[in-house]
Design an enzyme around this catalytic site. Structure first.
Site, PDB file in Angstrom:
ATOM      1  CG  HIS A  19      -1.572  -1.266   1.381  1.00  0.00           C
ATOM      2  ND1 HIS A  19      -1.872  -1.881   2.613  1.00  0.00           N
ATOM      3  CD2 HIS A  19      -2.258  -2.203   0.586  1.00  0.00           C
ATOM      4  CE1 HIS A  19      -2.500  -3.015   2.674  1.00  0.00           C
ATOM      5  NE2 HIS A  19      -2.586  -3.133   1.272  1.00  0.00           N
ATOM      6  CG  ASP A 109      -5.018   2.606   1.701  1.00  0.00           C
ATOM      7  OD1 ASP A 109      -5.826   2.672   2.479  1.00  0.00           O
ATOM      8  OD2 ASP A 109      -3.682   2.558   2.183  1.00  0.00           O
TER       9      ASP A 109
END
Length: 388
Positions: A19, A109
């Site tokens: 991520h 995200d």
């Protein structure tokens, strides 16, 4: 754009290299190509030495938000990520309200969608950045509908799961959080899926030629968007991969020197993601296969874990010295000396895949690794473990 008043974009990343790296890469593009100011808010697990290295070496401004979240022993990775991001919301709110210059956009995200209302309250445009591909995005945002439509476990269904305008998903191919609908991880997954359409737009790390059909279904007026009454734009912004010229590592020069000495396309590269772990048996069998093949190799190794394939997710780069060797067949290291290299825990993969001596990549096929392999023209051998 006026030099003295650049557009300011704030990006929020959950823990984990899968991520963090894509978020930083997106931030770099804003800085280098658009002359924007970019700030990355990184919620950190504080357990990974590689995570720390990447944060310290970023070209962008990074504000770390250390997590002190407490978990139940059986909480799975998605649950942990969502809890960490939820508990970080007060810190995120505090930073967003005080950060200067005032952000023009807030990009989160997929595990951070619960922070979207914070930006809305501050009158900041919000976007979700999906570091994976369009098909996963479609499944994720349509999962709340499937949750109502389908009774029983998804893996027990006899027919594929149908998503408007997209290829269907075989029940046995659903993502890990959908394997057990009674687990908390599934409920957290649904919350994530519900949060994405609340944004002002979605950015996906893919490109039109690769996933035209799915992107068309997701876009404004597409079949999936109509089914969900989702009226936000979807942008294909990929492929975003790391730039080798901006990546450095203490181990890279030695590794590249060894690769320089090997024939063209003669080396197999083996790596199973930033947090992937094999079982003890898998690791031994892979070692025997490499030795018996008598082929050159570079293998990124970490200690095996028999309980979970993503056991190293929060601890990448934390093993010590020769810890891994005791899990390999006796004498393996000495017998393969000169034939292959073992790299502890993590490697600068973009350097390796871009080298002319690499002829193939054995990977768990996470999206980041897949993109790096495809953009370098390296054939893939898929060994799915987790998050592939």
């Amino acid at each position: 754009m006026e030099q003295d008043n650049p557009t300011h974009v704030v990006l929020l990343s959950s823990p984990g290299l899968g991520h963090l790296i894509p978020t930083i890469e997106l931030a770099k593009r804003f800085v280098l190509r658009q002359n924007f100011k970019a700030t990355v808010l990184a919620v950190t697990s504080q357990t990974s030495t590689v995570e720390t290295h990447i944060l310290r070496s970023s070209l962008c401004r990074v504000i770390e938000i250390p997590s002190s979240a407490i978990f139940h022993q059986n909480d799975r990775t998605v649950t942990r990520l969502c809890v960490m991001m939820r508990e970080a919301k007060p810190a995120i709110r505090n930073i967003l309200s005080k950060i200067t210059p005032r952000p023009s956009a807030f990009i989160v995200d997929i595990f951070s969608t619960e922070s979207i209302p914070i930006a809305k309250e501050l009158n900041i445009l919000t976007y979700v950045y999906v570091a994976s591909h369009a098909w996963l995005t479609s499944l994720l945002i349509y999962s709340p509908v499937l949750d109502v439509q389908i009774q029983g476990e998804y893996v027990d269904q006899e027919e594929p799961l149908k998503i408007p305008g997209c290829d269907p998903v075989r029940p046995e191919d659903v993502v890990h959080p959908m394997l057990d609908r009674t687990d908390r991880e599934y409920k957290e997954y649904l919350t994530t899926g519900r949060g994405i359409p609340l944004s002002d737009g979605v950015l996906i790390n893919t490109w039109e030629e690769l996933q035209h059909k799915t992107l068309q279904a997701l876009g404004e007026g597409g079949l999936l968007s109509q089914a969900l009454n989702m009226k936000i734009p979807v942008y294909a912004v990929g492929p975003l991969v790391r730039d080798p010229e901006l990546e450095t590592s203490d181990s890279t020069p030695l590794l590249l020197t060894w690769l320089d000495e090997q024939p063209s396309e003669s080396v197999a590269y083996l790596s199973f993601g930033s947090g992937g772990t094999m079982s003890s048996e898998q690791m031994r069998e892979l070692a025997w296969g490499l030795e018996l093949s008598e082929r050159r190799f570079v293998w990124v190794v970490r200690a095996p874990m028999d309980k979970a394939a993503d056991a190293a997710f929060f601890t990448t780069g934390s093993s010590k010295g020769d810890e891994v060797e005791k899990y390999l067949p006796e004498g393996f290291v000495s017998r393969t000396l000169g034939l292959g290299l073992l790299v502890q825990e993590w490697a600068q993969q973009i350097h390796i895949l871009g080298h002319g001596s690499i002829g193939g990549f054995v990977s768990h096929c996470g999206w980041g690794s897949t993109l790096e392999s495809v953009t370098n023209g390296v054939p893939l051998v898929a060994w799915p473990l987790y998050a592939e």
